[in-house]
Design a protein around this motif. Structure first.
Motif, PDB file in Angstrom:
ATOM      1  N   ILE A  35       8.344 -13.882  26.690  1.00 27.21           N
ATOM      2  CA  ILE A  35       7.664 -15.164  26.896  1.00 27.21           C
ATOM      3  C   ILE A  35       8.455 -16.301  26.243  1.00 27.21           C
ATOM      4  N   TYR A  50       5.746  -9.187  35.135  1.00 26.23           N
ATOM      5  CA  TYR A  50       4.857  -8.433  34.247  1.00 26.23           C
ATOM      6  C   TYR A  50       4.400  -7.178  34.979  1.00 26.23           C
ATOM      7  N   SER A  92       5.831 -10.819  29.560  1.00 26.85           N
ATOM      8  CA  SER A  92       4.605 -11.006  28.784  1.00 26.85           C
ATOM      9  C   SER A  92       4.787 -10.676  27.314  1.00 26.85           C
ATOM     10  N   SER A 137       5.160 -16.076  38.897  1.00 25.18           N
ATOM     11  CA  SER A 137       5.063 -14.749  38.301  1.00 25.18           C
ATOM     12  C   SER A 137       5.058 -13.694  39.392  1.00 25.18           C
ATOM     13  N   ASN A 166      -0.038  -7.042  31.974  1.00 20.66           N
ATOM     14  CA  ASN A 166      -0.606  -8.162  31.221  1.00 20.66           C
ATOM     15  C   ASN A 166       0.013  -9.479  31.667  1.00 20.66           C
ATOM     16  N   SER A 167      -0.737 -10.259  32.397  1.00 16.27           N
ATOM     17  CA  SER A 167      -0.218 -11.536  32.903  1.00 16.27           C
ATOM     18  C   SER A 167      -0.690 -12.731  32.085  1.00 16.27           C
TER      19      SER A 167
END
Length: 261
Positions: free
Chosen positions: A21, A38, A16, A57, A41-42
């Motif tokens: 990212i 993560y 993240s 994820s 915070n996704s």
């Protein structure tokens, strides 16, 4: 040039963040199957999900041994198959200036756990699952650790961070590169050590001329790295096509910086 990463399962921890990212997006553009990890915070990852079918994820507190074990069990059973490449990118850098003489054991333990112990747990579980993987996975095996120029030069008032990265860059990288080949004969372990990178984690510090000024003054290229600068090097070291004979290396991506003046 084809980096040979198409359909290779890549796990990026700390996905993240700014470097994370950008690394996820780059691997996806190269055709890899990417698991973006993560902790809390996704949102940045979820914003990519609709555009990339080759992205999944996973949430885990990587300082928890049981959570790391559960994460790799889940990933090994996923439709991407076992993880072939792991990018150990997560970590913390506390913005408050605290010299070692005033540092509490609570801060020390927190940073070492978040940066170093968690990386040990990720690498250990990756290797344990790699043992049972097919040769096609083992042939692509690679660990890319994310260190820091602070691990070489130190960082006044952030000794906990610098020391955690130094241990990763030298003790961990150099040990793992000799051990991974017992499991995957072509397996490689390398480390990237960025200097200052314009990411949300350190943006507040970089807004202070007292921080950014000395850093730029000590950098021949007179600019800060962008997250993509780091992601590009991660992809290169992850590639068994490009870097198949590169292991046990610490690659500095810091514009020639030799510490702060």
């Amino acid at each position: 040039m084809d980096l040979g990463l198409k359909n290779v399962h890549v796990l990026v921890t700390g996905a993240s963040g700014g470097i994370g990212i950008e690394t996820v997006k780059l691997f996806l553009s190269l055709g890899a199957d990417v698991t973006a990890h993560y902790n809390s915070n996704s949102t940045p990852i979820q914003n990519l999900r609709d555009d990339f079918l080759a992205l999944q994820s996973v949430q885990a507190d990587l300082s928890s041994e049981s959570a790391v074990k559960d994460m790799f069990e889940t990933l090994s059973g996923s439709h991407f198959g076992p993880v072939a490449v792991v990018v150990v990118n997560h970590g913390v850098w506390l913005p408050e200036d605290v010299p070692i003489v005033d540092m509490t054991t609570h801060q020390w333990d927190h940073t070492i756990s978040a940066n170093l112990t968690s990386s040990f747990l990720v690498c250990r579980e990756y290797l344990r699952h790699l043992r049972a993987a097919f040769d096609s996975v083992k042939d692509k095996a690679a660990i890319v650790l994310i260190g820091s120029s602070a691990g070489k030069y130190g960082e006044a008032n952030h000794g906990d961070y610098a020391i955690s990265k130094s241990a990763m860059m030298y003790g961990m990288t150099m040990t793992l590169k000799s051990e991974i080949v017992r499991i995957a004969p072509k397996g490689r372990v390398n480390c990237i050590a960025p200097g200052w990178v314009a990411t949300p984690m350190v943006q507040e510090a970089l807004n202070d001329p007292g921080v950014s000024g000395p850093a730029l003054a000590a950098t021949p290229l007179k600019k800060l790295a962008m997250p993509l600068d780091i992601a590009n090097q991660i992809a290169v070291l992850s590639s068994s096509v490009i870097s198949g004979h590169v292991t046990g290396q610490v690659v500095f991506v810091e514009g020639g910086c030799v510490g702060d003046l």
